[in-house]
Design a protein around this motif. Structure first.
Motif, short mmCIF file in Angstrom:
data_model
loop_
_atom_site.label_atom_id
_atom_site.label_comp_id
_atom_site.label_asym_id
_atom_site.label_seq_id
_atom_site.Cartn_x
_atom_site.Cartn_y
_atom_site.Cartn_z
N GLU A 33 0.77 -1.43 -0.03
CA GLU A 33 -0.21 -0.01 -0.01
C GLU A 33 0.97 1.21 0.11
OE1 GLU A 33 -3.09 0.02 3.01
OE2 GLU A 33 -3.75 -1.98 2.45
N TYR A 34 1.97 0.99 0.54
CA TYR A 34 3.02 2.58 0.41
C TYR A 34 4.04 2.25 -0.58
CZ TYR A 34 0.66 3.88 4.70
OH TYR A 34 -0.53 4.23 5.84
N HIS A 35 3.95 1.19 -1.47
CA HIS A 35 4.77 1.27 -2.47
C HIS A 35 6.35 1.04 -2.25
CE1 HIS A 35 1.46 1.70 -5.28
NE2 HIS A 35 0.76 2.69 -4.37
N LEU B 26 -1.09 6.32 16.53
CA LEU B 26 -1.99 7.23 15.98
C LEU B 26 -1.21 7.81 14.79
CD1 LEU B 26 -3.58 8.93 19.09
CD2 LEU B 26 -4.50 7.23 17.43
N MET B 27 0.00 8.05 14.84
CA MET B 27 0.82 8.43 13.91
C MET B 27 0.76 7.30 12.51
SD MET B 27 4.72 10.18 13.36
CE MET B 27 3.98 11.46 14.38
N ILE B 28 0.97 6.25 12.67
CA ILE B 28 0.86 5.14 11.79
C ILE B 28 -0.50 5.12 11.09
CG2 ILE B 28 1.15 2.97 11.36
CD1 ILE B 28 3.48 3.01 13.58
N LEU B 29 -1.58 4.97 11.96
CA LEU B 29 -2.86 4.78 11.57
C LEU B 29 -3.19 6.10 10.75
CD1 LEU B 29 -4.68 3.63 14.66
CD2 LEU B 29 -3.89 2.22 12.63
N PHE B 30 -2.85 7.27 10.92
CA PHE B 30 -3.19 8.45 9.95
C PHE B 30 -2.23 8.66 9.01
CE2 PHE B 30 -6.12 9.00 13.90
CZ PHE B 30 -6.98 9.38 13.30
N ALA B 31 -1.19 7.79 8.36
CA ALA B 31 -0.41 8.04 7.58
C ALA B 31 -0.86 8.04 6.07
CB ALA B 31 0.73 7.24 7.71
N PRO B 32 -1.01 8.79 5.07
CA PRO B 32 -1.69 8.64 4.30
C PRO B 32 -1.01 7.96 3.18
CG PRO B 32 -0.40 11.03 4.13
CD PRO B 32 -0.72 10.29 5.55
N THR C 232 4.55 11.91 2.31
CA THR C 232 4.08 12.26 3.57
C THR C 232 3.82 11.05 4.26
OG1 THR C 232 3.20 14.32 2.94
CG2 THR C 232 2.50 13.34 4.91
N GLY C 233 3.29 9.87 3.64
CA GLY C 233 2.89 8.86 4.38
C GLY C 233 3.88 7.82 4.80
N THR C 234 5.09 7.61 3.90
CA THR C 234 6.05 7.05 4.42
C THR C 234 6.92 7.62 5.41
OG1 THR C 234 7.46 7.84 2.51
CG2 THR C 234 6.25 5.51 2.17
N THR C 235 6.85 8.93 5.31
CA THR C 235 7.71 9.66 6.40
C THR C 235 6.82 9.45 7.77
OG1 THR C 235 8.15 11.41 4.86
CG2 THR C 235 8.48 12.04 7.21
#
Length: 425
Positions: free
Chosen positions: A42-44, A93-99, A116-119
């Motif tokens: 999902e995060y390629h 929570l940070m992981i759950l909301f990573a786009p 932003t998501g992988t960061t």
């Protein structure tokens, strides 16, 4: 001579709170491995990039445990324990909301900080690592303080709750996987036990560390950490952690690829072995020389990892579980016994000594994860495990030399805080 003044009822309460917090750290460990495939897709990400994103969990552990060793005597174990629970919740929570990154062409991201998501994944795992390091930075010296007459034994019992957390997390992951629940739910479950031990930690007062209670100076603490044996053990901790926890983190995906079976089952199975051996037979390191125990463990880890790496699609489930059994038994006493020896042989090193040892272990994993990830990408799972197995050979030699060296001098002796030998084996 200092004495432990913690009432038995409070001591049991704090021990249980410590066990729950350690369970949280291992639940994260196995769930993180279980959702690796979903995160990678999902995060390629490539396997190597996934290893780099996991790495901060162990780098954060190392940073936190080193700081705990220096700060715990000033800030107190209670504050640090509470702070660790807050870190687990915030990191989750940070992981759950990573786009998720928008990669329409299906290519992998150019770098882990390119979206932003992988960061945010990196940052979330870093926070979790800081929390995990703080947990171990608190509970190891806490148990060594409360159970001064049987440190290695009780540290092995405490660390039985690491594999118990693997079992709980693994079973939950398997159930949620069977129900086809999203990976976010698997990660989010971590918040529940974090809240439980947060509440428990707020209810009781924690004792001073053994070193502070005995009025051992900071200078003596640092001097104890410069002992040649301490430095040698610190080096060995890099190798024991690399052969135990680095393969464990990749175990679900590795075993699935090698055997075609559900890889998480193998990690749950070896965790079950570890729990039984640590909880019910943790006293083995009290009855025998811990260096003899470590030597035997290193032999079994080498055989187990090499055997696992030799499996292929044609291997039967019985053979696969037999190899996993050898590895599981071998790795059982590595981590807690290394901490136990540190607490017994270098009590003046206090929380700093124990935490330097634990920090070395997690720093080792920080470097090993991307190395194993790259090996998985290029050489495959079998070669990755076999390469790691060779590290155990060095441990066999070192631990055997230490065992016979102590035996020639009358046997292994634990030291009390005043520097006197209190047992031999």
């Amino acid at each position: 001579m200092s004495t432990n003044t913690t009432p038995d009822k409070d001591r049991l309460y704090l021990f249980i709170a410590s066990c729950i917090s350690l369970c949280v750290t291992s639940m994260i460990f196995i769930i993180r491995g279980d959702v690796e495939g979903s995160l990678t897709t999902e995060y390629h990400l490539t396997k190597e990039q996934m290893g780099e994103i996991w790495g901060p969990a162990f780098l954060g552990f190392t940073i936190a445990i080193f700081f705990c060793g220096a700060l715990i005597d000033k800030l107190g174990m209670k504050r640090m324990h509470v702070l660790s629970a807050v870190g687990f919740i915030a990191g989750t929570l940070m992981i759950l909301f990573a786009p998720q990154p928008d990669m329409a062409d299906g290519t992998t991201v150019s770098g882990i900080f390119s979206t932003t998501g992988t960061t945010m994944l990196y940052g979330g795992f870093l926070l979790m690592g800081l929390a995990q390091g703080t947990v171990e930075g608190v509970i190891n010296p806490l148990i060594a303080t409360m159970y001064k007459d049987r440190k290695a034994h009780m540290l092995n019992v405490l660390h039985a709750f690491w594999p118990l957390g693997l079992i709980i997390g693994g079973i939950l992951a398997l159930i949620m996987g069977a129900l086809d629940l999203a990976w976010q739910i698997k990660i989010g479950i971590i918040i529940v036990p974090s809240l439980v031990y947060l509440f428990m930690a707020l209810q009781k007062e924690y004792p001073q560390t053994e070193r502070v209670a005995a009025n051992i100076s900071t200078g003596s603490m640092f001097k104890a950490c410069l002992n040649p044996l301490f430095i040698l053990l610190w080096f060995c901790m890099w190798l024991t952690a690399a052969t135990e926890l680095a393969p464990d983190q990749w175990f679900p995906s590795i075993m699935k690829e090698l055997t075609g079976l559900q890889g998480t089952m193998f990690l749950v199975y070896t965790a079950g072995l570890m729990f039984v051996l640590r909880f019910f037979f943790g006293g083995v390191v009290h009855k025998h020389s811990p260096f003899l125990v470590l030597t035997i463990c290193a032999v079994l880890v080498f055989v187990g990892l090499y055997w696992l790496g030799s499996l292929d699609a044609g291997s039967s489930a019985i053979v696969a579980f037999a190899a996993a059994t050898v590895f599981g038994v071998g790795k059982t006493y590595f981590w807690p016994t290394m901490l136990g020896i540190t607490a017994e042989r270098f009590p003046k090193s206090g929380a700093l000594g124990i935490n330097l040892m634990g920090g070395a272990g997690m720093l080792s994993i920080y470097f090993m994860l991307p190395i194993m990830g790259k090996s998985l990408d290029t050489a495959g799972p079998g070669e990755a495990l076999i390469s790691v197995s060779y590290l155990a050979i060095a441990l066999v030699v070192i631990f055997a030399v230490l065992f016979f060296g102590f035996k020639a001098k009358g046997g292994y002796k634990a030291e009390d805080i005043e520097g006197e030998g209190v047992k031999a084996s």
